[in-house]
Design an enzyme around this catalytic site. Structure first.
Site, PDB file in Angstrom:
ATOM      1  N   CYS A   1      -5.023   4.975  -4.991  1.00 18.26           N
ATOM      2  CA  CYS A   1      -4.345   3.703  -4.736  1.00 18.26           C
ATOM      3  C   CYS A   1      -2.907   3.877  -5.186  1.00 18.26           C
ATOM      4  CB  CYS A   1      -5.015   2.558  -5.495  1.00 18.26           C
ATOM      5  SG  CYS A   1      -4.161   0.971  -5.336  1.00 18.26           S
TER       6      CYS A   1
ATOM      7  N   GLY B   1      -1.567   1.015  -7.213  1.00 19.35           N
ATOM      8  CA  GLY B   1      -2.317   1.057  -8.463  1.00 19.35           C
ATOM      9  C   GLY B   1      -1.808   2.142  -9.395  1.00 19.35           C
TER      10      GLY B   1
ATOM     11  N   CYS C   1       0.855  -1.181   0.000  1.00 22.54           N
ATOM     12  CA  CYS C   1       0.000   0.000   0.000  1.00 22.54           C
ATOM     13  C   CYS C   1       0.890   1.230   0.000  1.00 22.54           C
ATOM     14  CB  CYS C   1      -0.937   0.015   1.214  1.00 22.54           C
ATOM     15  SG  CYS C   1      -2.054   1.429   1.234  1.00 22.54           S
TER      16      CYS C   1
ATOM     17  N   GLU D   1     -10.074  -1.351  -5.798  1.00 19.64           N
ATOM     18  CA  GLU D   1      -9.118  -2.144  -5.026  1.00 19.64           C
ATOM     19  C   GLU D   1      -9.751  -3.421  -4.502  1.00 19.64           C
ATOM     20  OE1 GLU D   1      -6.242  -0.495  -2.348  1.00 19.64           O
ATOM     21  OE2 GLU D   1      -7.011   1.525  -2.705  1.00 19.64           O
TER      22      GLU D   1
ATOM     23  N   HIS E   1      -2.190  -6.465 -10.161  1.00 15.01           N
ATOM     24  CA  HIS E   1      -2.866  -5.329 -10.786  1.00 15.01           C
ATOM     25  C   HIS E   1      -3.243  -5.656 -12.226  1.00 15.01           C
ATOM     26  CE1 HIS E   1      -1.987  -2.337  -7.627  1.00 15.01           C
ATOM     27  NE2 HIS E   1      -0.866  -3.032  -7.468  1.00 15.01           N
TER      28      HIS E   1
END
Length: 279
Positions: free
Chosen positions: A220, A223, A75, A211, A162
């Site tokens: 994100c 991301g 994260c 997410e 992802h």
């Protein structure tokens, strides 16, 4: 039981941060969900646990629990909040912090004015390691009947899996339907974060992310990194890219294959509190 916490956010991606360096804290799925619930708990996208380092040359351990109680491997927005938390709470005075995460480690650098730069690791494109089932390595992949549509996407892992879909306009992208359908598609046995990428220029993109375990968030970090890496790998983006997310702007830097990807942006402290009961 009383649980001290700090509410923080990185570009609107919000967190409950808990110091578990002195006393171990075991949050089961039900309790994590209760804390993350925006009506019955504190409310957050993820819970961040600051723990003792698991290796001799790291400063801390870092665990991430999604709003549904599942554990995340990475994260980036949370990492910046993590760095501000440990510095402001007197747990370290270092400007550069090395942190053990679930699948490796990360390095977080203090830039000043509550901005931080996070080394997220080297992107992984091997389908077996993302994981993405049923495919050989390719620049793009396609699946039929995802929320009634055929979707084409790039796939990679940066701590988390992802999928990155290029769209003409993120405002009208089918995030609410394709996002959850692709997140839980059998091709992704560990589920996947789904990014919807709108390129504006070689150094500027817009992005929305659905997410895994949290739904669409205002930002994100991993991301954003994955979307830019996918664009650079395709030859469409420069090595430094500004990423406009619903919650604000981040910066991603990637020098190319075999190199780590870096995410820069702010971390905000909202309030401190104590949770007397979470379930």
């Amino acid at each position: 039981m009383t649980l001290a916490f700090t509410k923080m956010h990185g570009l609107g991606n919000d967190f409950v941060v808990i110091d578990a360096t002195a006393t171990p804290i075991d949050l089961d799925t039900a309790r994590a969900r209760r804390i993350a619930d925006r009506r019955f708990g504190i409310g957050c996208d993820q819970i961040l646990l600051v723990e003792p380092a698991r290796s001799a040359d790291a400063d801390f351990g870092y665990r991430i629990l999604n709003a549904d109680g599942s554990e995340s491997g990475q994260c980036g927005n949370g990492a910046r909040c993590f760095a501000r938390f440990v510095r402001e709470n007197g747990l370290t005075d270092r400007d550069t912090i090395t942190v053990d995460i679930r699948d490796g480690r990360m390095v977080i650098e203090t830039l000043g004015d509550h901005h931080y730069r996070v080394a997220l690791g080297v992107p992984e494109f091997d389908p077996a390691r993302i994981p993405l089932a049923g495919f050989d390595a390719a620049p793009d992949y396609s699946l039929d009947d995802v929320a009634g549509s055929r979707v084409t996407f790039a796939a990679l892992a940066i701590g988390n899996p992802h999928a990155v879909l290029r769209v003409a306009d993120v405002d009208t992208a089918a995030v609410d339907t394709i996002g959850p359908a692709l997140e839980s598609h059998p091709a992704f046995p560990e589920r996947v974060n789904v990014g919807f990428l709108e390129p504006l220029a070689r150094d500027h993109v817009r992005l929305r992310v659905f997410e895994r375990g949290a739904g669409e968030t205002l930002a994100c970090g991993s991301g954003a990194a994955a979307a830019v890496v996918a664009g650079i790998a395709a030859g469409d983006l420069d090595p430094t890219v500004a990423v406009d997310l619903p919650g604000g702007r981040a910066r991603v830097d990637w020098a190319g294959p075999g190199e780590p990807v870096f995410l820069s942006g702010p971390a905000e402290r909202v309030f401190d509190g104590k949770l007397v009961s979470s379930g």
